[in-house]
Structure formats: structure tokens, C-alpha cells
Design a protein around this motif. Structure first.
Motif, PDB file in Angstrom:
ATOM      1  N   SER A   7       6.243   7.182  34.894  1.00 41.05           N
ATOM      2  CA  SER A   7       5.968   8.464  33.955  1.00 41.05           C
ATOM      3  C   SER A   7       5.893   9.816  35.199  1.00 41.05           C
ATOM      4  CB  SER A   7       4.325   8.276  33.453  1.00 41.05           C
ATOM      5  OG  SER A   7       4.030   9.073  32.968  1.00 41.05           O
ATOM      6  N   ALA A   8       5.556   9.206  35.975  1.00 37.07           N
ATOM      7  CA  ALA A   8       5.406  10.524  36.935  1.00 37.07           C
ATOM      8  C   ALA A   8       7.268  11.258  37.177  1.00 37.07           C
ATOM      9  CB  ALA A   8       4.649  10.351  38.480  1.00 37.07           C
ATOM     10  N   MET A   9       7.845  10.607  37.507  1.00 36.88           N
ATOM     11  CA  MET A   9       9.702  10.162  36.968  1.00 36.88           C
ATOM     12  C   MET A   9       9.830  11.023  36.378  1.00 36.88           C
ATOM     13  SD  MET A   9      10.524   9.443  40.245  1.00 36.88           S
ATOM     14  CE  MET A   9      12.384   9.223  40.206  1.00 36.88           C
ATOM     15  N   GLU A  10       9.654  10.544  35.078  1.00 41.25           N
ATOM     16  CA  GLU A  10      10.107  11.089  33.986  1.00 41.25           C
ATOM     17  C   GLU A  10       9.099  12.254  33.377  1.00 41.25           C
ATOM     18  OE1 GLU A  10       8.315   8.322  31.160  1.00 41.25           O
ATOM     19  OE2 GLU A  10      10.444   7.179  31.163  1.00 41.25           O
ATOM     20  N   ARG A  11       8.076  12.342  34.165  1.00 45.65           N
ATOM     21  CA  ARG A  11       7.942  13.629  33.845  1.00 45.65           C
ATOM     22  C   ARG A  11       8.586  14.968  34.684  1.00 45.65           C
ATOM     23  NH1 ARG A  11       1.809  15.604  32.401  1.00 45.65           N
ATOM     24  NH2 ARG A  11       1.501  14.111  30.466  1.00 45.65           N
ATOM     25  N   ALA A  12       8.894  14.489  36.338  1.00 43.73           N
ATOM     26  CA  ALA A  12       9.893  15.606  36.809  1.00 43.73           C
ATOM     27  C   ALA A  12      11.150  15.464  36.092  1.00 43.73           C
ATOM     28  CB  ALA A  12       9.946  14.704  38.060  1.00 43.73           C
ATOM     29  N   GLU A  13      11.953  14.643  36.249  1.00 42.48           N
ATOM     30  CA  GLU A  13      12.357  15.264  34.991  1.00 42.48           C
ATOM     31  C   GLU A  13      12.887  15.725  34.018  1.00 42.48           C
ATOM     32  OE1 GLU A  13      13.828  11.100  34.346  1.00 42.48           O
ATOM     33  OE2 GLU A  13      15.128  10.424  35.919  1.00 42.48           O
ATOM     34  N   ALA A  14      11.972  16.198  33.363  1.00 47.55           N
ATOM     35  CA  ALA A  14      11.116  16.711  32.148  1.00 47.55           C
ATOM     36  C   ALA A  14      11.170  18.590  32.538  1.00 47.55           C
ATOM     37  CB  ALA A  14       9.933  15.988  31.342  1.00 47.55           C
ATOM     38  N   PHE A  15      10.464  18.496  33.913  1.00 45.89           N
ATOM     39  CA  PHE A  15      10.023  19.560  34.289  1.00 45.89           C
ATOM     40  C   PHE A  15      11.422  20.171  34.613  1.00 45.89           C
ATOM     41  CE2 PHE A  15       5.950  18.324  35.642  1.00 45.89           C
ATOM     42  CZ  PHE A  15       5.873  18.378  34.599  1.00 45.89           C
ATOM     43  N   ILE A  16      12.621  19.856  35.736  1.00 48.11           N
ATOM     44  CA  ILE A  16      14.207  20.137  35.728  1.00 48.11           C
ATOM     45  C   ILE A  16      15.018  19.998  34.739  1.00 48.11           C
ATOM     46  CG2 ILE A  16      15.529  19.372  36.640  1.00 48.11           C
ATOM     47  CD1 ILE A  16      14.656  17.325  38.175  1.00 48.11           C
ATOM     48  N   LYS A  17      14.642  20.157  33.121  1.00 49.77           N
ATOM     49  CA  LYS A  17      15.497  20.271  32.480  1.00 49.77           C
ATOM     50  C   LYS A  17      14.690  21.651  31.796  1.00 49.77           C
ATOM     51  CE  LYS A  17      15.944  16.116  30.211  1.00 49.77           C
ATOM     52  NZ  LYS A  17      16.461  14.561  29.546  1.00 49.77           N
ATOM     53  N   ALA A  18      13.029  21.805  32.289  1.00 47.92           N
ATOM     54  CA  ALA A  18      12.752  23.104  31.993  1.00 47.92           C
ATOM     55  C   ALA A  18      13.220  24.315  32.334  1.00 47.92           C
ATOM     56  CB  ALA A  18      11.044  23.216  31.949  1.00 47.92           C
ATOM     57  N   GLY A  19      13.920  23.824  34.364  1.00 49.89           N
ATOM     58  CA  GLY A  19      13.828  25.189  34.680  1.00 49.89           C
ATOM     59  C   GLY A  19      13.644  25.208  36.056  1.00 49.89           C
TER      60      GLY A  19
END
Length: 298
Positions: free
Chosen positions: A175-187
Motif C-alpha cells: 500500500s505504501a508503494m502504491e501511494r508513493a507511485e500515486a504521489f509521483i503521478k501527482a507531481g
């Protein structure tokens, strides 16, 4: 006056710091909760300083890292430190002090105070230390919106946004990795997965996530203490030792004060004290003396 005058602009120095982070050289970044600690970090030869939320809570307020520091207190500390050093400053803005609009204002205030990078996390407000029990994270879509808001708010595109997730201890590593990936997409320019629990997890973070990464070494924390050489080999960009200077100072003060209390004779422990000359050197007294002499009315 107290720092070396730079020919480069702040924007140019931020650009250089951005490029440095892309090199993934596991640069060690000690933390400061006040300007004196920042001076000592610079004097010891480090190239980057981390302004630690936990250290500020401990040193300024004498309280645990439980989200009790205000934006005004943080901005005042950043301003004081940026006045006495030209080293890049990474500033822990915790959760941004509220919702997306609060986080935007926090970004503007802290960037203008001299930050080269801000670190924002996805805990609920008020937050807790990343290595405390009982943490909680906000929903992913809310966390993403805060990252987007902070990215949009910066005035200098070279000011880095470091997005931290505390989901490892709550929802698990994936879950932490998925969040980090989403944060990258957010900029987000960099991500920071807090409190991984093994070297294997550290290695996965650095290899799987596409942007530069931050590792956090906490003595007594959940992450295994790992050498700079190993973290460099893994591919981390920055290695935080956020409160190592504070922990060293706390132990030194306690040891000396115990002797003073028990014996009433500090002479036995003068080897544990910075002498008068060293103390004045660290706060650049000679520069102030020179300025005083220059501007004094003749």
C-alpha cells in the motif's frame, strides 16, 4: 552578514540541488531544530541540512513529535537558519498544517523563508512521529490532492516537493508503494516511504519507484540502520539523520549536568565542553566584530 555571500541566486542554487538529488549518491543529511545546530552541521562539512519537525518540537517546545508545532514557529525557524547558511534546506512541513488550501499556504510561506525542498506527508492532522505507534493516514485521493496543491503553489519550479507516506506501518508495504507511485503521478519530485522494516524493503523502494528517494535512519526506529555505502548501492538520493545531532546533544548535556549536580565541579568534565573560543567561532563572532568595527561611528 553571518554567511558567505553567494554570487549565485537562490533559484540557481535550488537548480543545482535538484540536479544533485538526481545523481542518487546517498547524500547524508543531518537534521537541525535550530540555527545553532545548523551551524554545527555546516561546520562539520555536510552539504545539506534537514529542518526536522520532531527536532523543532523537542527543542523549541520540549514536547514529543505529535503535531504541536505551528506554521509560524516553523517559518521562524526556517528563516533564522536560512539567514546564517547558504546550504540547501529541506524542510519538514508535516501534513501541511491542514487541508489542501492550508498546505498551499504552507508551501508559499516556507519557500519564501528559504527552503530548497519541502517534505509533506499523508498522515491525518495532527500527525505523529513516523516511528510512533497509533498513526493514521488520510484517504489516498485526499493525499494526492494535497500533493497537487503544493506543487501548484511553489513559485520556483526548482523547489523540490518530497512526498512522504506513512502507510507502511498501517496498511502494509505494498500500500505504501502504491501511494508513493500515486504521489509521483501527482507531481512529487521525490518520494519518501517512511519506516520500511528490512533492507529488502529499502532495496525495493529505490529500484521500483521512478523518482529519487529518501531514506530515514532513526536510531531505535523501525528501519534497520544501513550504511551510506549500501544505500548508495541501492540508489537512494538522500539519507536523513534527522535527530542524530539532537540525540547527541541531549546525552552530552545530561552527562555534564549530572556531574555538575552531583559534584558541583564542572572542572572534571571540561573535556566534554566546547571551550569559549570554539563557541564564538561556531557563531561567527569575528564576522560580527568586523562588521561592528566597519559601521561604528568614528
Amino acid at each position: 552578514m553571518a554567511k558567505v555571500k553567494q554570487l549565485q541566486s537562490l533559484a540557481e542554487r535550488r537548480k543545482e540541488f535538484r540536479q544533485m538529488c538526481k545523481q542518487r549518491n546517498a547524500v547524508i543529511v543531518p537534521g537541525a531544530g535550530n540555527a545553532l545546530t545548523a551551524r554545527i552541521i555546516e561546520d562539520a562539512g555536510f552539504d545539506v541540512i534537514y529542518i526536522t519537525g520532531a527536532g523543532l518540537a523537542n527543542t523549541l517546545l520540549g514536547v514529543p513529535d505529535l503535531g504541536l508545532v505551528t506554521l509560524t514557529e516553523l517559518a521562524s525557524t526556517v528563516s533564522a537558519i536560512s539567514e546564517i547558511t547558504d546550504k540547501p534546506l529541506i524542510v519538514d512541513i508535516d501534513t501541511g498544517f491542514g487541508n489542501a488550501l492550508n498546505a498551499q499556504r504552507t508551501m508559499r510561506v516556507i519557500e519564501r523563508a528559504g527552503a530548497f525542498a519541502v517534505q509533506i506527508e499523508d498522515q491525518v492532522f495532527p500527525k505523529k512521529c513516523g516511528h510512533f505507534a497509533g498513526k493514521a493516514v488520510i484517504p489516498l485521493d485526499e493525499a494526492v490532492s494535497k500533493i497537487e496543491a503544493v506543487v501548484d503553489a511553489r513559485e520556483d519550479h526548482n523547489t523540490l516537493v518530497i512526498a512522504r507516506t506513512d502507510a507502511r506501518a498501517i496498511e502494509g508495504f505494498e500500500s505504501a508503494m502504491e501511494r508513493a507511485e500515486a504521489f509521483i503521478k501527482a507531481g512529487a519530485d521525490m518520494t519518501f516511504v517512511e519506516a520500511p522494516q528490512s533492507e529488502e524493503e529499502l532495496r525495493t523502494i529505490a529500484s521500483r519507484l521512478s523518482v529519487p528517494q529518501v531514506a530515514n535512519m532513526v536510531v531505535g526506529g523501525k528501519t534497520p540502520l544501513t550504511t551510506k555505502a549500501s544505500l548508495h548501492e541501492m540508489g537512494f538520493s538522500l539519507v536523513l539523520y534527522a535527530n542524530t545531532p539532537l540525540q547527541a546533544a541531549m546525552r552530552a548535556m545530561s552527562d555534564v549536568l549530572k556531574v555538575l549536580h552531583d559534584d558541583g565541579d564542572v572542572g572534571r568534565v571540561t573535556d566534554k565542553l566546547a571551550d569559549f573560543e570554539e563557541r564564538q567561532r561556531l557563531v561567527s563572532k569575528d564576522e560580527y566584530d568586523a562588521a561592528d568595527a566597519r559601521y561604528s561611528v568614528k
